[in-house]
Design a protein around this motif. Structure first.
Motif, PDB file in Angstrom:
ATOM      1  N   GLY A 176       0.694  -1.307   0.072  1.00 42.96           N
ATOM      2  CA  GLY A 176       0.095  -0.046  -0.092  1.00 42.96           C
ATOM      3  C   GLY A 176       0.977   1.386   0.061  1.00 42.96           C
ATOM      4  O   GLY A 176       2.113   1.182  -0.188  1.00 42.96           O
ATOM      5  N   GLN A 177       0.339   2.525  -0.022  1.00 35.92           N
ATOM      6  CA  GLN A 177       1.034   3.682  -0.248  1.00 35.92           C
ATOM      7  C   GLN A 177       1.747   4.196   1.364  1.00 35.92           C
ATOM      8  O   GLN A 177       2.644   4.680   1.064  1.00 35.92           O
ATOM      9  CB  GLN A 177       0.003   4.837  -0.500  1.00 35.92           C
ATOM     10  N   SER A 178       1.220   3.727   2.415  1.00 35.79           N
ATOM     11  CA  SER A 178       1.638   4.306   3.555  1.00 35.79           C
ATOM     12  C   SER A 178       2.850   3.474   4.168  1.00 35.79           C
ATOM     13  O   SER A 178       2.643   2.725   4.936  1.00 35.79           O
ATOM     14  CB  SER A 178       0.574   4.292   4.536  1.00 35.79           C
ATOM     15  N   LYS A 179       3.887   3.684   3.517  1.00 36.87           N
ATOM     16  CA  LYS A 179       4.999   2.935   3.802  1.00 36.87           C
ATOM     17  C   LYS A 179       5.834   3.539   5.245  1.00 36.87           C
ATOM     18  O   LYS A 179       5.510   4.503   5.500  1.00 36.87           O
ATOM     19  CB  LYS A 179       6.335   2.997   2.804  1.00 36.87           C
ATOM     20  N   PRO A 180       6.322   2.427   5.913  1.00 34.65           N
ATOM     21  CA  PRO A 180       6.873   2.992   7.235  1.00 34.65           C
ATOM     22  C   PRO A 180       7.867   3.921   7.299  1.00 34.65           C
ATOM     23  O   PRO A 180       8.145   4.512   8.155  1.00 34.65           O
ATOM     24  CB  PRO A 180       7.281   1.741   7.757  1.00 34.65           C
ATOM     25  N   TRP A 181       8.593   4.183   6.077  1.00 38.87           N
ATOM     26  CA  TRP A 181       9.849   4.826   5.838  1.00 38.87           C
ATOM     27  C   TRP A 181       9.207   6.406   5.376  1.00 38.87           C
ATOM     28  O   TRP A 181      10.160   7.451   5.295  1.00 38.87           O
ATOM     29  CB  TRP A 181      10.602   4.411   5.212  1.00 38.87           C
ATOM     30  N   LEU A 182       7.818   6.614   5.073  1.00 41.45           N
ATOM     31  CA  LEU A 182       7.383   7.800   4.744  1.00 41.45           C
ATOM     32  C   LEU A 182       6.540   8.574   5.630  1.00 41.45           C
ATOM     33  O   LEU A 182       6.002   7.983   6.580  1.00 41.45           O
ATOM     34  CB  LEU A 182       6.445   7.471   3.626  1.00 41.45           C
ATOM     35  N   PRO A 183       6.596   9.659   5.583  1.00 35.36           N
ATOM     36  CA  PRO A 183       5.658  10.602   6.473  1.00 35.36           C
ATOM     37  C   PRO A 183       4.333  10.141   6.694  1.00 35.36           C
ATOM     38  O   PRO A 183       3.768  10.573   7.485  1.00 35.36           O
ATOM     39  CB  PRO A 183       5.766  11.926   6.024  1.00 35.36           C
ATOM     40  N   ILE A 184       3.711   9.514   5.566  1.00 32.69           N
ATOM     41  CA  ILE A 184       2.355   9.145   5.609  1.00 32.69           C
ATOM     42  C   ILE A 184       2.083   7.723   6.106  1.00 32.69           C
ATOM     43  O   ILE A 184       0.940   7.196   5.805  1.00 32.69           O
ATOM     44  CB  ILE A 184       1.610   9.217   3.965  1.00 32.69           C
ATOM     45  N   GLY A 185       3.231   7.009   6.671  1.00 32.47           N
ATOM     46  CA  GLY A 185       2.924   5.727   7.345  1.00 32.47           C
ATOM     47  C   GLY A 185       2.362   5.888   8.406  1.00 32.47           C
ATOM     48  O   GLY A 185       2.175   7.146   9.222  1.00 32.47           O
TER      49      GLY A 185
END
Length: 533
Positions: A497-506
């Protein structure tokens, strides 16, 4: 209030001192002689009526003469109250009738809509709108609000898509610094693995994992979590495949941060002799075709009828247009038997997974002659991840799809798969994959919307052995409400999905399962300001 009897006794007049009511009641008496007994009875009856007349007059005086200027009006207004009845139900029904009428009509073009509820109240006080006009204003404000919410939702989805497709500054910094280290530090260029361990790269008694990625930080988490969760880490061999631009940085990381006693091999796609354009003509077409590149990198809103598209459908289309779907690293898993000709069985991992339990038992699973051991994704209630059949991935209005596939057939998951390469080499999986990619390319990508899973669903049809769902928990990049107990129990958790843990949107509550394997004391991570959140 006054009672006046005429001298001739021919008329009796009841008058009010209120200027609005003169001669409120006047009774004319016939010319004939009236007895005193009759007169007495008449006065007695009038005396009984006078209090009621007085009450009505007082109410009119208090509420204002101009608001109700007739006895008929007074009767309509106060009759039901005096009799204990309430007209509020009739008023509600009348208002419903007006609203239904307004709902079936178009809003007048010149109607000015208030910008806020406060403005609406102000306008109502000053303009004294009738009920129908109020209904039109209410309808217009609701439709305007719905449009604004819808536009905001689509804007949010677009922003999230761009955030998911971008490379965070810290991760980009990490790649650049490690690439520079490769050119200046001999330790960063040392052979992986050391020469004496090279035979283990093709030793089938070892546990071989394959990871394909250009994300150095994500690769480090996958490898570290697998080694730390293993009961026999000395038997682990990781084959990390990356692209040419990331190769130096990826090699530097694992050369300077060994995961002993496990073995790590880093190879770039340019180092595989078999990966030539002659062997992968379809991928070359996908990477060079202008229409395909525009599909994945162009304006995702242009041509989309947002008024007839739900936010969920739009989100699905955005995900399908992720640039990763035209990356060779994403398609490379279909060539595993050719890339590792000496291996019999491997576990393939995506770079957005975390290993929480020893995976050695996967090599003991009897695949019963099948090629692919995978978790099926049609057995759960979660409609985003675990309730997927072929219907969710393919366009069954296309004649080829309708002719060859069953819409109710169960789908399965990429991301953690156990592959029997010996059985794979006896099947025509790669050729089937290429054939359907060509068909979809010729059909202008109208046969399916997602990148690599749909052609794999077709290519591996009849070659999949279901494994227990506890091995692979999906959806941590979709599901904000993922059950934490399920996350803790799963062998592999997958942030698909889009909300990867290394992204701010995680998702903040799911990120710690990933960050626990990031070495925040490492100089390169600290210097690139990759901070624990």
């Amino acid at each position: 209030m006054q009672l006046h009897l005429s001298p001739s006794m021919r008329s009796i007049t009841i008058s009010s001192s209120n200027g609005g009511f003169v001669d409120l009641m006047k009774i004319k008496v016939a010319a004939r002689h009236i007895s005193y007994r009759t007169l007495f009875h008449t006065i007695l009856i009038l005396a009984f009526l006078l209090p009621f007349v007085f009450i009505l007059t007082a109410l009119v005086t208090l509420e204002g003469v101009n608001n109700c200027s007739s006895l008929d009006c007074l009767g309509r207004r106060f009759g039901p109250r005096l009799l204990g009845r309430d007209d509020s139900g009739r008023l509600v029904r009348d208002f419903h009738k007006i609203l239904n009428q307004v709902n079936s009509e178009e809003i007048p073009s010149g109607l000015k809509l208030p910008d806020s509820y406060k403005q609406l109240v102000f306008d109502m006080k000053n303009n004294q709108y009738d009920a129908k006009t109020f209904g039109f204003i209410l309808k217009g404000m609701m439709e305007k609000l719905e449009r604004e919410i819808r536009e905001a939702k689509f804007a949010e989805l677009m922003n999230k898509h761009f955030a998911a497709s971008s490379i965070p500054k810290g991760i980009h910094c990490l790649s650049l610094r490690l690439t520079d280290e490769y050119s200046s530090n001999a330790h960063a260029r040392k052979q992986l693995p050391p020469p004496e361990l090279l035979p283990l790269l093709s030793d089938n008694s070892m546990y071989h994992f394959v990871l394909s990625t250009d994300n150095i930080l994500a690769a480090s988490v996958v490898v570290t979590s697998a080694v730390q969760s293993s009961l026999k880490p000395e038997k682990i061999v990781f084959h990390v495949i990356t692209d040419k631009k990331t190769y130096a940085g990826m090699h530097s990381w694992f050369a300077l941060n060994p995961v002993s006693p496990a073995i790590v091999e880093v190879k770039g796609v340019h180092q595989f002799d078999w990966l030539t354009r002659e062997n992968i003509p379809v991928l070359e077409a996908i990477e060079s075709h202008n229409g395909i590149r525009n599909y994945y990198h162009g304006n995702h809103v242009a041509g989309a009828n947002l008024s007839e598209t739900t936010p969920r459908t739009f989100a699905s289309k955005l995900q399908a247009r992720s640039p990763k779907y035209i990356s060779l690293l994403n398609h490379i898993r279909i060539y595993l038997p050719e890339l590792f000709p000496n291996l019999d069985k491997i576990v393939f991992l995506d770079d957005d997974v975390v290993i929480q339990r020893d995976l050695a038992p996967l090599w003991s699973i009897d695949l019963e002659g099948k090629v692919n051991g995978a978790v099926e994704t049609c057995r759960g209630e979660d409609e985003w991840v675990m309730s997927k059949t072929f219907r969710n991935y393919f366009n069954f209005s296309h004649p080829l799809i309708a002719q060859h596939l069953n819409p109710d057939e169960c789908a399965w998951a990429y991301g953690m798969n156990i592959f029997d390469l010996r059985a794979w080499r006896k099947a025509s999986i790669r050729d089937t994959y290429h054939s359907w990619l060509k068909e979809n390319l010729n059909a202008n990508l109208t046969m399916w919307k997602l990148g690599t899973l749909p052609p794999a669903l077709i290519a591996f049809k009849g070659h999949v052995h279901p494994i227990d769902p506890s091995w692979h928990l999906l959806g941590l990049g979709y599901q904000n409400k993922t059950n934490l107990d399920s996350v803790k129990k799963a062998a592999v958790i997958h942030y698909n999905g889009q909300s990867k843990p290394w992204l701010p949107i995680g998702f903040d509550h799911l990120r710690p399962f990933w960050t626990k394997y990031v070495n925040y004391t490492n100089d390169f991570i600290r210097n690139c300001h990759i901070l624990e959140s």
